[in-house]
Design an enzyme around this catalytic site. Structure first.
Site, PDB file in Angstrom:
ATOM      1  N   ASP B  16      -0.157 -29.459  -9.351  1.00  0.00           N
ATOM      2  CA  ASP B  16      -0.014 -28.054  -9.738  1.00  0.00           C
ATOM      3  C   ASP B  16      -1.377 -27.368  -9.801  1.00  0.00           C
ATOM      4  OD1 ASP B  16       1.408 -25.792 -10.388  1.00  0.00           O
ATOM      5  OD2 ASP B  16       1.802 -26.348 -12.459  1.00  0.00           O
ATOM      6  N   CYS B 240      -3.279 -18.708 -11.657  1.00  0.00           N
ATOM      7  CA  CYS B 240      -1.916 -18.180 -11.599  1.00  0.00           C
ATOM      8  C   CYS B 240      -1.770 -17.423 -10.292  1.00  0.00           C
ATOM      9  CB  CYS B 240      -1.700 -17.243 -12.786  1.00  0.00           C
ATOM     10  SG  CYS B 240      -0.163 -16.319 -12.729  1.00  0.00           S
ATOM     11  N   ASN B 249      -2.684 -23.913 -15.535  1.00  0.00           N
ATOM     12  CA  ASN B 249      -2.027 -24.781 -16.516  1.00  0.00           C
ATOM     13  C   ASN B 249      -2.900 -24.899 -17.752  1.00  0.00           C
ATOM     14  OD1 ASN B 249      -1.265 -26.379 -13.662  1.00  0.00           O
ATOM     15  ND2 ASN B 249       0.372 -26.349 -15.163  1.00  0.00           N
TER      16      ASN B 249
END
Lengths: 301, 301
Positions: B16, B240, B249
């Protein structure tokens, strides 16, 4: 969780924020900024500090600032005073409230005030008595409540003893400072469990620095225990004198965003806050560290 | 507060985190970094994503990475799979666990997966069944649980319906994603009050982005409700996609620091984490946004 319906945010950016910035704002810019803050819906502004300019050159123009701001009758204007000399200036400038300060740890108190903790009490007692005689309310800051840069963890009993002495002297509210931003929600909880056996939550304020990013978590934990007054600086101004690039006070704009999303009333207008943050950001020639301001600069490309 | 004694941190930085970084790490650097992470005490690493490189060019070398890391038998190695093709690759690479994903909001699901929510279920069902037949456990990510960039707030019933469908398909854990970092502690509390009527806290993980700085506050609130599994990315890697300069995150290093200060066991070694963050920071040629890394760079002058 049975959270309070509303909270009070005490904006300390013009004092705690600016005193930790390298670049010194002009007197006119400070006045303009405080005048803007007066119309954001914030009900409390700590506008300056009447300490000797040798210690805090950033606030050397305290008298001019405090005298020339345009006051909004809905706002309480406060200033920090270290001693009788500072108090006299604050009174001459007609601030509504004065704040006195000391540390919970001996070494930080000595470094910051050049006195032991027991030597500090008589100085504060005189200031508090005189301020009250002049019709002012007095707020008391206690620094290093959750950790000292020199001594590490601080005994809660030591903090509570200081609270007791200050309340006995006539202080109306104590602001518990996590000066170096090391408090965890467990420390906040453990401290408040003890403190709330002695005091009403309305008489305590929490003052978190966001050095480790835990300020909002600590604020929510304090809120769980009924605390309703929180200090913050617009944009997260200020930094940490012990770690030059780290975050300063928790950011007013991030705090208001969170409370809004938690449906807890602050009275503060987010757009007006951002405008006011943009103003000081431009004058300080730096991007303020709050998450809100990072979002803003992204949305502008 | 009767907090859990220990928590599990699931490191999603290599997936991620990296998938949202502009600069693409070399395969060798990814492998070296994951090998370092394997010896920080983290017990779970999501190492890559077997999605088509057209969508995530940053992870185009998923097979080489997953095949060539040196596995620590104490660590669970997981990878994201969007469909059967991805699953086949993941199985060929001998990952321990696979993750499937979908969104709680129709528009985000459509944007991200190019299917409606109801069209997504049969795809996931086939993947989950086959993964289980191959002896793998399956984790399910639900995105936009606390807010969608297109639709705003999301109905918790919609999220819980998706949870129910995924658990029925054989998912062992659901990770509830605050994809755009807008969740407040009140939303977390309101959601968990409903969710924990249906599921054990051990079957739910929380996945917060720190876009508004509320991630740690949300994690503590989830901890209040007994949640013990949290996703994070080392150094706050990732950003983001909807706000390019905003935080990604929640940072593993900030999270571990907080848990350590809360006396909640993570098993993670802070110094090893920082070394590993310094490595990836140098390779990405950027200062990672975590508070811990800001402290580190300050202390080095």
């Amino acid at each position: 969780m049975n959270w309070p319906k509303s909270v009070t945010i005490k904006e300390v950016g013009p004092r705690d924020g600016l005193q930790n910035e390298k670049l010194i704002l002009s007197t006119a810019d400070k006045i303009e900024w405080i005048n803007q803050l007066s119309f954001t819906g914030l009900s409390y502004l700590e506008v300056t500090s009447f300490v000797h300019p040798k210690w805090i050159p950033q606030l050397a123009d305290a008298v001019e600032v405090a005298r020339n701001i345009k006051k909004n009758p809905l706002v309480t204007y406060a200033a920090l005073v270290p001693n009788m000399k500072g108090l006299e200036k604050a009174i001459a400038c007609s601030v509504d409230e004065v704040s006195v300060f000391m540390s919970a740890s001996e070494t930080h108190n000595k470094q910051n005030i050049n006195k032991t903790i027991s030597e500090t009490f008589p100085v504060l007692q005189e200031v508090i008595a005189e301020a009250i005689a002049e019709g002012k309310t007095v707020r008391g800051y206690i620094s290093t409540v959750f950790g000292c840069p020199y001594e590490g963890e601080v005994d809660y009993n030591q903090v509570l003893n200081i609270c007791e002495k200050l309340f006995t002297m006539g202080i109306s509210e104590i602001s518990l400072g996590d000066t170096i931003g090391v408090a965890s929600p467990r420390q906040v909880e453990n401290f408040l469990i003890q403190a709330l056996k002695l005091y009403q939550p309305q008489s305590l304020a929490m003052h978190f620095h966001d050095t480790r990013g835990m300020a909002l978590a600590n604020i929510v934990k304090a809120l769980d225990y009924g605390i309703t007054t929180f200090d913050s600086s617009l944009g997260g101004l200020g930094g940490c004198p012990y770690a030059p690039g780290a975050s300063g006070n928790v950011a007013t704009d991030d705090l208001v965003y969170m409370f809004d999303k938690m449906l807890i009333h602050t009275g503060v207008n987010q757009e007006a806050l951002v405008d006011s943050a943009l103003f000081v950001q431009e004058k300080l020639n730096k991007t303020l560290p709050s998450h809100r301001m990072a979002m803003y600069s992204d949305s502008k490309g």
